[in-house]
Design a protein around this motif. Structure first.
Motif, PDB file in Angstrom:
ATOM      1  N   GLU A   2      50.946  35.050  49.198  1.00  0.00           N
ATOM      2  CA  GLU A   2      51.499  34.207  48.131  1.00  0.00           C
ATOM      3  C   GLU A   2      50.519  33.106  47.735  1.00  0.00           C
ATOM      4  O   GLU A   2      50.347  32.834  46.542  1.00  0.00           O
ATOM      5  N   PHE A   3      49.883  32.485  48.722  1.00  0.00           N
ATOM      6  CA  PHE A   3      48.937  31.412  48.407  1.00  0.00           C
ATOM      7  C   PHE A   3      47.719  31.968  47.676  1.00  0.00           C
ATOM      8  O   PHE A   3      47.240  31.350  46.723  1.00  0.00           O
ATOM      9  N   ALA A   4      47.238  33.129  48.094  1.00  0.00           N
ATOM     10  CA  ALA A   4      46.105  33.760  47.415  1.00  0.00           C
ATOM     11  C   ALA A   4      46.445  34.020  45.951  1.00  0.00           C
ATOM     12  O   ALA A   4      45.641  33.732  45.052  1.00  0.00           O
ATOM     13  N   ALA A   5      47.640  34.537  45.706  1.00  0.00           N
ATOM     14  CA  ALA A   5      48.069  34.780  44.319  1.00  0.00           C
ATOM     15  C   ALA A   5      48.197  33.467  43.558  1.00  0.00           C
ATOM     16  O   ALA A   5      47.825  33.383  42.379  1.00  0.00           O
ATOM     17  N   HIS A   6      48.699  32.442  44.217  1.00  0.00           N
ATOM     18  CA  HIS A   6      48.878  31.132  43.578  1.00  0.00           C
ATOM     19  C   HIS A   6      47.547  30.549  43.095  1.00  0.00           C
ATOM     20  O   HIS A   6      47.483  29.950  42.018  1.00  0.00           O
ATOM     21  N   ILE A   7      46.481  30.715  43.883  1.00  0.00           N
ATOM     22  CA  ILE A   7      45.186  30.155  43.483  1.00  0.00           C
ATOM     23  C   ILE A   7      44.309  31.169  42.750  1.00  0.00           C
ATOM     24  O   ILE A   7      43.207  30.841  42.333  1.00  0.00           O
ATOM     25  N   GLY A   8      44.798  32.402  42.615  1.00  0.00           N
ATOM     26  CA  GLY A   8      44.084  33.399  41.815  1.00  0.00           C
ATOM     27  C   GLY A   8      42.901  34.059  42.504  1.00  0.00           C
ATOM     28  O   GLY A   8      41.888  34.324  41.870  1.00  0.00           O
ATOM     29  N   VAL A   9      43.045  34.312  43.802  1.00  0.00           N
ATOM     30  CA  VAL A   9      42.004  35.034  44.532  1.00  0.00           C
ATOM     31  C   VAL A   9      42.640  36.208  45.262  1.00  0.00           C
ATOM     32  O   VAL A   9      43.851  36.234  45.493  1.00  0.00           O
ATOM     33  N   ALA A  10      41.820  37.169  45.640  1.00  0.00           N
ATOM     34  CA  ALA A  10      42.322  38.307  46.398  1.00  0.00           C
ATOM     35  C   ALA A  10      42.738  37.848  47.795  1.00  0.00           C
ATOM     36  O   ALA A  10      42.127  36.942  48.377  1.00  0.00           O
ATOM     37  N   ARG A  11      43.753  38.479  48.338  1.00  0.00           N
ATOM     38  CA  ARG A  11      44.217  38.124  49.675  1.00  0.00           C
ATOM     39  C   ARG A  11      43.095  38.272  50.695  1.00  0.00           C
ATOM     40  O   ARG A  11      42.935  37.433  51.579  1.00  0.00           O
ATOM     41  N   VAL A  12      42.313  39.328  50.578  1.00  0.00           N
ATOM     42  CA  VAL A  12      41.224  39.559  51.528  1.00  0.00           C
ATOM     43  C   VAL A  12      40.176  38.444  51.445  1.00  0.00           C
ATOM     44  O   VAL A  12      39.616  38.037  52.465  1.00  0.00           O
ATOM     45  N   THR A  13      39.938  37.917  50.273  1.00  0.00           N
ATOM     46  CA  THR A  13      38.989  36.813  50.100  1.00  0.00           C
ATOM     47  C   THR A  13      39.482  35.575  50.844  1.00  0.00           C
ATOM     48  O   THR A  13      38.732  34.944  51.593  1.00  0.00           O
ATOM     49  N   LEU A  14      40.731  35.241  50.647  1.00  0.00           N
ATOM     50  CA  LEU A  14      41.316  34.090  51.330  1.00  0.00           C
ATOM     51  C   LEU A  14      41.345  34.314  52.844  1.00  0.00           C
ATOM     52  O   LEU A  14      41.021  33.425  53.621  1.00  0.00           O
TER      53      LEU A  14
END
Length: 93
Positions: A24-36
């Motif tokens: 959810e946080f990755a989507a919120h900031i606009g990055v891929a989950r794997v990146t985060l």
């Protein structure tokens, strides 16, 4: 200089205080989950772009907060490595 924390460690601690999953946080900031996830697990650093996104998400006034933390960590790692001594240049007067 002491061993500065990797920003992923600080970010992981900060995320525990909010009711959001990593996805959810990755989507919120606009990055891929794997990146985060790579940042959180200290396998990747925080880029300038990521620093801006994180600062906006946490409402920080200084958009370079996370980037400076990454830079301090990287510099500390580099300063602990073995390297060949480089003599200073002799500049013409």
């Amino acid at each position: 200089m002491h061993n500065p924390a990797h920003p992923g460690k600080v970010l992981k601690d900060a995320l525990e205080a909010i009711p959001m999953t990593v996805t959810e946080f990755a989507a919120h900031i606009g990055v891929a989950r794997v990146t985060l996830s790579r940042v959180l697990n200290e396998r990747a650093g925080v880029s300038a772009e990521m620093s801006i996104k994180l600062s906006e998400a946490f409402g920080q006034e200084s958009p370079d907060f996370w980037f400076r933390m990454q830079n301090a960590h990287d510099f500390w790692i580099a300063s602990k490595g073995k390297r060949k001594k480089i003599s200073p240049l002799k500049l013409a007067a």
